[in-house]
Design an enzyme around this catalytic site. Structure first.
Site, short mmCIF file in Angstrom:
data_model
loop_
_atom_site.label_atom_id
_atom_site.label_comp_id
_atom_site.label_asym_id
_atom_site.label_seq_id
_atom_site.Cartn_x
_atom_site.Cartn_y
_atom_site.Cartn_z
N ASP A 1 -4.23 -6.64 9.30
CA ASP A 1 -2.80 -6.61 9.63
C ASP A 1 -2.57 -5.93 10.98
O ASP A 1 -3.39 -5.11 11.41
CB ASP A 1 -2.03 -5.85 8.53
CG ASP A 1 -2.48 -4.40 8.41
OD1 ASP A 1 -1.91 -3.54 9.11
OD2 ASP A 1 -3.41 -4.12 7.62
N ASP B 1 0.87 -1.18 0.00
CA ASP B 1 0.00 0.00 0.00
C ASP B 1 0.90 1.22 0.00
O ASP B 1 2.13 1.09 -0.01
CB ASP B 1 -0.98 -0.01 1.18
CG ASP B 1 -0.34 0.36 2.50
OD1 ASP B 1 0.91 0.34 2.60
OD2 ASP B 1 -1.07 0.67 3.45
#
Ligand SMILES: [Zn+2]
Length: 698
Positions: A530, A375
């Site tokens: 996460d 990301d």
């Protein structure tokens, strides 16, 4: 996890509540009997140090402290004051007015007087045990500390200091950041130079009070403090609900704030034995429930030396930390995570790392054969008007790096950026980028799986964003901006998202790993998340460093090295606590005893005796002298914690390769090679328990 334990160190100011003519002078502080006599004459003016000073720096700093306390409780932050009369004193110490300041002293006078006051030792002692320390001292006050003092690499020190005084700040083992101040800053913040340090601390703490997760950010990346004070604050759209409980005695860390809410990705994740799972809402299971649930760990260079010699506490000569050190997944046959999340912003921060990743690709860089998600790391550029990356740039970066998944370029809608007028722009920008990203992904024939980022500020906007991403053609969507949102609010968002999900839609939750919410999240359609908190817990905080599969948590046994950083040992030697050879032999006896205990060759009581004999001596001296009271207190506290660990010997029943290989070393709090391995073990435990929960649900 509790928030980092915070200490503010500020200086006395000339301005005080009252200035009686017969206030104390330097001479009065030179002799104890005289001081007592003189103080008695001034009792009517006595008050706690925190309330004595009325200078701008002190007032602003204390206002900041109050704001943080209103938000997180009294224990969230402690204050000590460096007084040129009294030395380093806690804010609640009762004092009387005096007329002494380091500011008017010459360099050598500062040195002599500071030595008399024991300023350096007292400062060292005062900051020990705090995770995050803000130091607001002018030049001569800093000089009086004769830095460096002993700090730990696990500590973070943020100095607010003028440009010219930075030379006094050096040689600290702790992560250190100097916010260097000049007239330019004073002008910029519309504040006089006098009081600027206090003003900026207040500005920072004001924001932290509203967004307590910033404490962790600053602790980890102290430079972020500058960003925090430069961000204008507006009330969060999604309020943080922090429920506080009093610190418990068993971890022995008085005043440590434990946060028992779902606002943080905490060790509460590992505590579900004590807690109920959050209720599963009365909705049918999400249509994607068959896709299961995966855990990703954020990449943060967590590595250890595989050839570390625990007996001699050395690495082999010529070790190359990049080539030779190993990640957790190089130690465990089966990784303790389904994938790794790598943020572009984090990679880009280190030129060396970026160059290496560009050269060999991310997969080879982290030597991981599992799934790698990329990301942009939106938190890193949250204050920019627009993200610093274009779709083309990140598409190429993901492709070149060999990522499995790549998230579109997004912009966070949290804190000040959830303000009406700003949030709509960021919302539209994030969706526009998702659309652009997917179109170009298709046109360019990229191989990784594209993920659409969805940001929002309430259940409706998140639902609308997810729906839009699905309509664009995404089947993997990442929900951002929720890392610090209470689980119950996330559940409300997921309930709104739920009707739009298809059997093929995957849904990732950034930065949220909460054991007690896993069943509900999964039911409502989350397929991955996460978090790094199980890992970091191993060396953050004094208790709960070692987690067991049974759900119990233990303190690691502290055996600080006599060689190595050495400042603590120097203090001990200067104070005459013991000779170096004595300390060294007690340290080695403690290590030897633990190893003998581990192999069944020494009883628990004898082992504990050896461990505590060293442990009590490493209590930092007070005013240059051993403090038997503090030593006894430390011993009593640690005896309880260590006995529990040695009675249960949880590392013996752990079948993970780290506990099997290094055995008792894993529960010794001593350097990266033991501490981070313990973090790897904790990640293993977290992952095992997570998988068990998922299994029980199916
Ligand atoms: Zn283990």
């Amino acid at each position: 996890m509790g928030y980092p334990r915070v200490l503010v160190v500020t200086s006395c100011t000339g301005e005080k509540r009252c200035k009686p003519e017969n206030q104390l002078t330097l001479e009065d502080f030179k002799e104890k009997a005289r001081l007592q006599q003189r103080e008695a004459q001034l009792t009517q003016f006595a008050c706690p140090a925190g309330q004595m000073y009325t200078g701008q720096q002190h007032l602003r700093a204390m206002e900041g402290v109050q704001l943080l306390r209103q938000s997180l409780g009294r224990e969230a932050v402690d204050v000590v004051i460096l007084s040129a009369g009294y030395g380093v004193i806690p804010e609640d110490k009762t004092i009387v007015p005096y007329e002494v300041t380091f500011n008017t002293m010459k360099g050598y006078e500062v040195g002599e007087w500071a030595k008399f006051l024991g300023a350096r030792e007292a400062f060292e002692k005062a900051i020990a045990g705090y995770d995050l320390v803000f130091v607001l001292l002018g030049e001569n006050y800093l000089r009086s500390l004769s830095l460096p003092v002993e700090t730990s690499p696990d500590q973070t020190l943020v100095f607010l200091a003028s440009k010219t005084t930075a030379t006094h700040i050096q040689g600290l083992a702790a992560r250190t950041f100097i916010l260097s101040l000049s007239n330019a800053e004073a002008k910029r913040y519309h504040c006089g130079l006098v009081g600027l340090k206090g003003f900026l601390l207040k500005r920072g703490l004001e924001k932290v009070a509203k967004q307590p997760q910033l404490l962790e950010t600053i602790y980890r990346e102290p430079k972020e403090f500058e960003r925090v004070i430069n961000t204008d604050f507006v009330q969060l759209e999604l309020p943080l609900e922090v429920e506080r409980v009093q610190p418990v005695g068993k971890n022995g860390r008085k005043g440590r704030l434990k946060v028992k809410s779902q606002t943080t990705e905490t060790n509460d994740e590992l505590k579900e034995k004590d807690r109920e799972f959050l209720a599963i809402p009365p909705l049918p299971p999400a249509p994607n429930i068959h896709l299961g649930m995966q855990y990703f760990i954020p990449e943060w260079d967590d590595k250890v030396d595989p050839n570390y010699d625990f007996y001699n506490d050395i690495s082999p000569p010529g070790r190359d930390t990049y080539a030779d050190d190993v990640y957790a997944h190089e130690i465990y046959n089966i990784p303790n995570y389904d994938g790794i999340l790598v943020s572009k912003y984090i990679i880009d921060k280190s030129k060396k790392k970026k160059a290496k990743v560009d050269e060999i690709g991310i997969r080879e860089y982290i030597r991981f054969s599992g799934k790698v998600m990329g990301d942009c790391g939106a938190f890193g550029y949250i204050k920019e008007e627009v993200p610093p990356y274009t779709s083309e740039q990140v598409l190429d970066y993901y492709q070149k790096g060999g990522f499995n998944y790549g998230v579109s370029v997004d912009h966070l809608i949290v804190g000040p950026f959830a303000e009406p007028g700003v949030r709509e722009k960021r919302y539209d920008l994030t969706l526009h980028n998702a659309d652009d990203f997917l179109r170009k992904h298709r046109a360019g024939g990229y191989e990784f799986k594209p993920m659409g980022a969805a940001q929002g500020w309430n259940p409706e906007t998140y639902a609308k964003a997810v729906k839009a991403c699905i309509e664009m053609g995404y089947d993997y969507i990442a929900l951002g901006g929720l890392a610090r949102t209470p689980s119950k609010q996330i559940i409300e968002i997921l309930k709104a998202v739920h009707p739009h999900l298809t059997p093929n839609t995957r849904l990732h939750l950034f930065g949220v790993a909460r054991m007690n919410a896993i069943p509900a999240f999964r039911h409502l359609g989350i397929t991955s998340f996460d978090s790094a908190s199980p890992l970091r817990r191993a060396w953050l905080g004094s208790g709960d460093n070692y987690n067991s599969l049974s759900g119990k948590k233990y303190a690691a046994i502290r055996v600080p090295p006599v060689d190595g950083y050495g400042v603590r040992v120097r203090r001990l030697l200067e104070a005459g606590v013991a000779k170096r050879e004595t300390l060294k032999s007690l340290e080695q006896d403690a290590l030897k005893a633990l190893r003998q205990f581990d192999t069944g060759n020494l009883s628990l009581d004898e082992t504990l005796e050896k461990v505590l004999a060293y442990d009590e001596l490493v209590e930092l001296p007070r005013d240059g002298k051993a403090d038997p009271k503090a030593q006894a207190k430390r011993r009593a506290k640690h005896e309880v914690m260590y006995r529990k660990l040695l009675e249960d010997t949880p590392w013996k029943s752990c079948d993970c390769p780290i506990c099997k290989e290094i055995q008792v070393e894993v529960v010794i709090f001593r350097g990266n090679n033991r501490n981070r391995r313990r973090g790897f073990h904790n990640t293993y435990v977290f992952y095992q328990r997570f998988k068990q929960i998922i299994k029980n649900l199916t």
